[in-house]
Write a protein that holds these residues in place. Sequence first.
Motif, PDB file in Angstrom:
ATOM      1  N   SER A 282      -0.679   4.858  10.204  1.00 25.49           N
ATOM      2  CA  SER A 282       0.409   5.083   9.250  1.00 25.49           C
ATOM      3  C   SER A 282       1.386   3.909   9.259  1.00 25.49           C
ATOM      4  O   SER A 282       1.995   3.592   8.238  1.00 25.49           O
ATOM      5  CB  SER A 282       1.134   6.389   9.572  1.00 25.49           C
TER       6      SER A 282
ATOM      7  N   HIS B 215      -6.502  12.904   6.798  1.00 26.80           N
ATOM      8  CA  HIS B 215      -5.386  11.975   6.564  1.00 26.80           C
ATOM      9  C   HIS B 215      -5.583  10.678   7.360  1.00 26.80           C
ATOM     10  O   HIS B 215      -5.318   9.588   6.855  1.00 26.80           O
ATOM     11  CB  HIS B 215      -4.058  12.630   6.950  1.00 26.80           C
TER      12      HIS B 215
ATOM     13  N   MET C  75      -5.948   7.196   5.403  1.00 26.92           N
ATOM     14  CA  MET C  75      -4.964   6.118   5.621  1.00 26.92           C
ATOM     15  C   MET C  75      -5.644   4.858   6.150  1.00 26.92           C
ATOM     16  O   MET C  75      -5.299   3.736   5.751  1.00 26.92           O
ATOM     17  CB  MET C  75      -3.890   6.586   6.609  1.00 26.92           C
TER      18      MET C  75
ATOM     19  N   THR D 240       0.841  -1.198   0.000  1.00 28.70           N
ATOM     20  CA  THR D 240       0.000   0.000   0.000  1.00 28.70           C
ATOM     21  C   THR D 240       0.879   1.252   0.000  1.00 28.70           C
ATOM     22  O   THR D 240       1.803   1.381   0.809  1.00 28.70           O
ATOM     23  CB  THR D 240      -0.932   0.018   1.226  1.00 28.70           C
TER      24      THR D 240
ATOM     25  N   LEU E 268      -7.216   3.117   3.263  1.00 28.71           N
ATOM     26  CA  LEU E 268      -6.243   2.397   2.433  1.00 28.71           C
ATOM     27  C   LEU E 268      -5.768   1.124   3.133  1.00 28.71           C
ATOM     28  O   LEU E 268      -5.696   0.054   2.516  1.00 28.71           O
ATOM     29  CB  LEU E 268      -5.058   3.317   2.115  1.00 28.71           C
TER      30      LEU E 268
ATOM     31  N   PRO F 234       1.422   4.811  -6.560  1.00 28.75           N
ATOM     32  CA  PRO F 234       0.586   4.900  -5.363  1.00 28.75           C
ATOM     33  C   PRO F 234      -0.805   4.325  -5.595  1.00 28.75           C
ATOM     34  O   PRO F 234      -1.270   4.220  -6.731  1.00 28.75           O
ATOM     35  CB  PRO F 234       0.505   6.410  -5.103  1.00 28.75           C
TER      36      PRO F 234
ATOM     37  N   ILE G  11       0.664   1.154   6.727  1.00 28.67           N
ATOM     38  CA  ILE G  11       0.830   1.464   5.305  1.00 28.67           C
ATOM     39  C   ILE G  11       2.301   1.303   4.953  1.00 28.67           C
ATOM     40  O   ILE G  11       3.176   1.723   5.710  1.00 28.67           O
ATOM     41  CB  ILE G  11       0.308   2.880   5.012  1.00 28.67           C
TER      42      ILE G  11
ATOM     43  N   LEU H 261      -3.431   5.598  -3.564  1.00 25.97           N
ATOM     44  CA  LEU H 261      -4.316   6.714  -3.246  1.00 25.97           C
ATOM     45  C   LEU H 261      -3.483   7.992  -3.261  1.00 25.97           C
ATOM     46  O   LEU H 261      -2.390   8.026  -2.688  1.00 25.97           O
ATOM     47  CB  LEU H 261      -4.905   6.489  -1.843  1.00 25.97           C
TER      48      LEU H 261
ATOM     49  N   TYR I  75       0.583   5.457  -0.036  1.00 26.81           N
ATOM     50  CA  TYR I  75      -0.273   6.627   0.209  1.00 26.81           C
ATOM     51  C   TYR I  75       0.483   7.883  -0.200  1.00 26.81           C
ATOM     52  O   TYR I  75       1.643   8.067   0.167  1.00 26.81           O
ATOM     53  CB  TYR I  75      -0.587   6.701   1.703  1.00 26.81           C
TER      54      TYR I  75
ATOM     55  N   GLY J  65      -5.796  -1.338  -1.092  1.00 22.92           N
ATOM     56  CA  GLY J  65      -5.212  -0.649  -2.235  1.00 22.92           C
ATOM     57  C   GLY J  65      -5.695  -1.156  -3.578  1.00 22.92           C
ATOM     58  O   GLY J  65      -6.540  -2.049  -3.698  1.00 22.92           O
TER      59      GLY J  65
ATOM     60  N   ILE K 259       4.621   6.031   2.416  1.00 19.67           N
ATOM     61  CA  ILE K 259       3.925   7.316   2.461  1.00 19.67           C
ATOM     62  C   ILE K 259       4.782   8.346   1.742  1.00 19.67           C
ATOM     63  O   ILE K 259       5.984   8.457   2.014  1.00 19.67           O
ATOM     64  CB  ILE K 259       3.645   7.746   3.920  1.00 19.67           C
TER      65      ILE K 259
END
Length: 409
Positions: free
Chosen positions: A163, A386, A390, A119, A393, A269, A166, A271, A121, A398, A169
Motif C-alpha cells: 500500500s 486487496h 495493489m 497510481t 497496480l 483511479p 501506491i 483500478l 487504487y 497503472g 487509496i
Amino acid sequence: MKLYVLTGLAFTLLGFMADTYAERPLTSRHSAFQIPEEYLKEPSNIPGFWVSTVEETAAFLKQRIRIGHVEEIGRSSGGRPIRAVTYGSPRQGRGTSTFSGSLGFGDVRAFRGQDHDKTVYCAMAAVHGGEFEAIVGLINLIAVLETGHDLRGKAWPDLAATSARIDRIVLVPIANPDGRSRIPIRMQLHREGADGYKVHEWLNTGAKADGRLIGWPQVKEHIPPDFSQVRFPGGYPNDAGVNIQHDDFLGQRQPETLALLNLATRERPDLVLNLHTGVAMNDYYMRVHRPFSEPALNATFDAFFTRVHTGLALAGLQSTRDPAIEANPSRAPRSAYNLDTAINLHCGALCITIESPSHGYSGTNRALQPARQTPETLLEAQLVCHREAMQFLADTGGRARWTARPAKP
Ligand SMILES: [Zn+2]
C-alpha cells in the motif's frame, strides 16, 4: 504514500479488539417491510472483526481513523451519508481533455493530467446491501492501513508495504447504505444447503407480494420495482428502488451512482474493485469477473485475473492450490454492461466486479466436496485480494502505462 503503521499500534489494536460496536442500534428493525423473524436470527458469537452495518461502519470511521481522511461523497436516495476513506495525496491539476477526447487523441494522459503516472487504487463494497463480506473486508483493510494489523490482530506486512507503493487509496465501505439498512442484522446464521441460499437470496433480492423469493437474475427484470407490489425489496436497490449496478447511467442517474462517478472524475483511479457476494455453489470461492469495458484493457484484465487468482490459490482460498488451473483468465465469467462499464468509460479505470462466497450458506469445490466458508476464510480472501490487486497496480504502473503508445523507433 507513507503509512506510519507502528505509530500507536498497541493502543489502537487494544481499542479495536475491545470494541465490537455490538451495542449500537440497528436501523430499519421496524421497517414497513415484513421480514420473517427466522431470517433475522443471528449467531450468538459474532466475531469482533465482523463490522458490517451502516452504524458500525460509521462508528468505526469516526473513532478509528488516524492516518486516513474520512469524507462524505454524497447522500443516498434515502438521505444516508455515503462515506469514503482516502490515503495519500490525490492527483493534482486537470488534463486538457475529456476521457473520450483523450482516446480520440490517442493519449490518455490528455485526460489524466500532469501526474498521469501516479497510481490510484479504489475499492467499494455493498453496491448490493445484502452482501456483507466486502464491507468487513474493507473495514479490516482500513485497519491494516492504519495499524498494520486487521481487527483480529493479524499482521499483514506485505499488504502494508504494498500500500505504501501506491500514491493514493480511496475506499468506499458501503456504496448503497439504503440497501444495507434494509437488512437489520449484523450477520446471517449459517444454514446448510438450499435453505441457507434461499434465506440469503430472500434478504438480498427480496420477495414478491405472496412472499416467494424474487431471486437472481429476476431481480433485474424490474428496475425500479413497484414497492407496493413486493413483500420485501431486498438489499439490492436504494430507497428509490434502483439497483445501482444497473442504473440508467447515461440518463437519470441515482445519487449513489452520481457520487461514485464524481469521485471517479476527481480521483481518476487506475483500478476500481467493485466487491460483491455471490459465486457458483459448485465452485464456492472468490471469483474475479471480466467486465464489459474498453478492449484496450483486455490484456491488463487477463494479467490482473492471473495475479489475484494465483494469490488466492496459493493461500488455499480456491478449489485447488494449483495456479495453472485456478488462475487461467479464460475461466473469468463475463459481466454485461453495468457499473463497471460506466466507471471505465467515465474515467478510464479498469473497474472489476469480484464476487465472494457468503457466510450464510455453504457450497462445494469442483470435485463436489464440501467447501465450508467461515467468517475467517472470507475475511482472508478479501485481504488477499486487496494485497494482490495493489501489488498488481504497483508493479504494472497503472492506466498510463497499460495502454501507453509504443515508443517511436
Ligand atoms: Zn451483488
